[in-house]
Design an enzyme around this catalytic site. Structure first.
Site, PDB file in Angstrom:
ATOM      1  CE  LYS A   1      -4.202 -18.031  13.042  1.00 25.21           C
ATOM      2  NZ  LYS A   1      -3.778 -18.626  14.322  1.00 25.21           N
TER       3      LYS A   1
ATOM      4  CD  GLU B   1      -2.682   1.355   2.492  1.00 22.21           C
ATOM      5  OE1 GLU B   1      -3.307   2.411   2.706  1.00 22.21           O
ATOM      6  OE2 GLU B   1      -2.746   0.365   3.230  1.00 22.21           O
TER       7      GLU B   1
ATOM      8  CG  ASP C   1      -0.788 -16.646  12.280  1.00 15.33           C
ATOM      9  OD1 ASP C   1      -1.234 -16.240  11.186  1.00 15.33           O
ATOM     10  OD2 ASP C   1      -1.231 -17.639  12.869  1.00 15.33           O
TER      11      ASP C   1
ATOM     12  CG  HIS D   1      -4.197   7.631   0.046  1.00 11.80           C
ATOM     13  ND1 HIS D   1      -4.093   8.312   1.229  1.00 11.80           N
ATOM     14  CD2 HIS D   1      -4.146   6.308   0.378  1.00 11.80           C
ATOM     15  CE1 HIS D   1      -3.992   7.451   2.229  1.00 11.80           C
ATOM     16  NE2 HIS D   1      -4.028   6.230   1.742  1.00 11.80           N
TER      17      HIS D   1
END
Length: 580
Positions: free
Chosen positions: A392, A260, A468, A566
């Site tokens: 998660k 990004e 992770d 951006h």
């Protein structure tokens, strides 16, 4: 090879050309590298005819398109032009294409050129005996240069394009189903070769190309049995750095793996604002990984009996002793239970040293369940994880109780820094934070999402350091607070993150790239002097990076710079530039 040197071949060169039947030049001789006058005139005529009829046909077809006339309706002049176009094109191809397809003669000593890696066929074929020796006719030095270039190019071919007969046999077995793809590593004893064969077999089975997915340059032995199964390559993610970040009196350069645009630049600006304002301060509130199995009884009363037994302080030492046998670093901290009918959810919390600790706590939980089975034989263990952990997934239990490392990080940004570096004002930031991060998130019913983009920074640091990536979900629980202090002149900003789940040993942390990023932060591997210190420091760095990212993004929104930045950093201009 220089054409002037070729002219010295004379009869042997002519015979060689005649044998290949490429063209006949009985009455035409090339002298000093120049084309004879008559041949030059004919070339000029055909060039003129070719371009003239091409121009004529283009003009005619453009008129037909404009007048909506079918292109297949042609006049006699157009038929003649097409005929002349084809004839001149064939002539030009025949004349100029000859030099590209004509074989280069080599001497007998040059034909012994070595093979490339045993995987490429002979580069030089033996020439006819009529070819003169190198010393008599050929430019040996020029030929050596040509063959060196050929050899160099072949050496740079991707190794995955070369399939040996032995590999081909294994590939066919995988394609036919005779050999399971997952067994290649154990069968071949070579992880790199197994990945290559699996990759080629996959392309043949699916009919889809994996060009662009790199295979070379990765240590496949390092992931065997711990990181990834059935590899066919690896994905490249660029790593940028933000900082220096001044945290608790120490400077850290934060690695961030992301695709990004603007993310690293924005976090870097936040680091600068914090640094020039005196740095950030962090506090570790809790440190404990959790696992919560679900067990079932015949009645709710029996489930409640076990709940009371587990939560009785007098029984904790015994249970902790059983739990702690699983690891040198795993130490049971607390047990929390919840009942749903006759089902009991038992949430174990334990310290795990410098490991993230999921496997460690699971082993300890299994020890305790085996021990309880003797006193509660009617206990039916449904699953080692009953989602009351919770791993998660966004969960209120993690938001309230914490999981992994619970950290709060704060900084006071001077009014001058807010204006000059962040391009906004303290009052604007405080108001925006209240209406966006607090009220807006409440209106959306957010769970642990009272922030601007904590997940952005957490994910980037996790990918860079081998964490992770799925645990970004609960690790990104964050509430960002902003308040005017010092009579409203300065800004107090903080992030509170109750469930940062990180480790510096195990999993992806031992891979070369991720290990290098951990080393950059000074937290690589296990801390031998104080177990768990490296992971606690890493959790604080994550929180500080989130603080910097929150501060910068909120400032950009407040100053109305979000879209502009951006558009500048997060949009590719490659296609636009090529079209222009």
């Amino acid at each position: 090879m220089d054409v002037r040197r070729r002219s010295s071949l004379k009869p042997s060169f002519k015979n060689h050309v005649s044998d290949n039947k490429m063209f006949e030049a009985k009455d035409t001789k090339v002298v000093d590298g120049f084309v004879p006058l008559s041949l030059g005139i004919s070339n000029g005529v055909f060039f003129t005819v070719f371009f003239s009829v091409t121009y004529f046909l283009l003009i005619r077809w453009r008129e037909k398109i404009r007048n909506s006339t079918p292109l297949h309706v042609v006049t006699m002049s157009e038929i003649a032009a097409i005929f002349l176009f084809v004839a001149s094109f064939i002539y030009l191809i025949g004349f100029f294409g000859m030099s590209f397809v004509h074989p280069t003669p080599y001497s007998d000593d040059e034909e012994e050129e070595e093979e490339i890696d045993g995987d490429v066929n002979e580069i030089v074929r033996k020439e006819d005996s009529r070819v003169t020796s190198c010393g008599a006719a050929l430019d040996c030095e020029s030929d050596e240069v040509v063959k060196h270039v050929i050899k160099k190019d072949l050496e740079h071919l991707p190794t995955e394009t070369v399939v040996t007969e032995e590999d081909e046999e294994v590939i066919n077995e995988v394609v036919s189903g005779k050999t399971p793809s997952y067994s290649l590593e154990s069968k071949l004893g070579d992880c790199k070769r197994a990945a290559f064969i699996r990759r080629v077999a996959l392309e043949r089975i699916t009919g889809k190309s994996l060009d662009g997915l790199p295979l070379d340059g990765f240590d496949y032995e390092s992931i065997l049995g711990q990181c990834c199964e059935m590899p066919v390559g690896y994905v490249q993610i660029p790593v940028g750095i933000a900082g220096p970040m001044l945290l608790d009196g120490q400077e850290f350069t934060v690695p961030m793996a992301t695709t990004e645009g603007c993310l690293v630049a924005s976090t870097n600006r936040g680091c600068k604002a914090i640094y020039v304002s005196g740095g950030a301060t962090s506090v570790l509130l809790k440190d404990g990984m959790t696992r919560a199995p679900v067990v079932r009884f015949g009645t709710a009363k029996r489930a409640a009996d076990l709940k009371f037994f587990l939560e009785e302080p007098l029984n904790f030492d015994t249970l902790a002793s059983v739990f702690n046998k699983s690891s040198r670093f795993g130490r049971l901290q607390r047990i929390q239970c919840a009942i749903a009918g006759k089902n009991l959810y038992i949430r174990f919390t334990c310290s795990t040293g410098d490991a993230m600790g999921m496997n460690m706590v699971s082993k300890g939980v299994q020890n305790v369940l085996d021990y309880l089975q003797a006193d509660f034989p009617d206990m039916d263990v449904i699953g080692i994880s009953g989602n009351y952990c919770s791993d998660k997934k966004p969960a209120a239990v993690n938001w309230i109780e914490g999981r992994g490392k619970s950290v709060v990080c704060e900084a006071i940004i001077n009014e001058e820094v807010v204006k000059k570096v962040l391009k906004t004002t303290v009052a604007s930031l405080v108001e925006l934070n209240m209406l966006k991060n607090l009220t807006g998130s409440a209106m959306a019913g957010a769970l642990g999402g009272f922030n601007a983009h904590a997940s952005n920074i957490v994910s980037a640091v996790y990918l860079a350091t081998g964490q992770d990536p799925a645990q970004n979900i609960e690790s990104s629980h964050c509430i960002t607070m902003m308040e005017a202090v010092n009579e409203g002149k300065d800004l107090h900003v903080s992030v509170t993150m109750p469930s940062i789940e990180v480790g510096t040993v195990g999993g992806g942390t031992q891979l070369a790239s991720q290990s290098a990023c951990l080393n950059l932060l000074g937290v690589k591997g296990a801390n031998k002097e104080s177990a768990g210190s490296n992971t606690r420091q890493l959790a604080k760095v994550v929180a500080a990076a989130v603080l910097a990212g929150e501060l910068s993004l909120m400032s950009a929104i407040s100053a109305g710079q979000l879209v502009k930045s951006h558009m500048k950093y997060n949009r590719s201009t490659r296609d636009l530039a090529s079209k222009a």
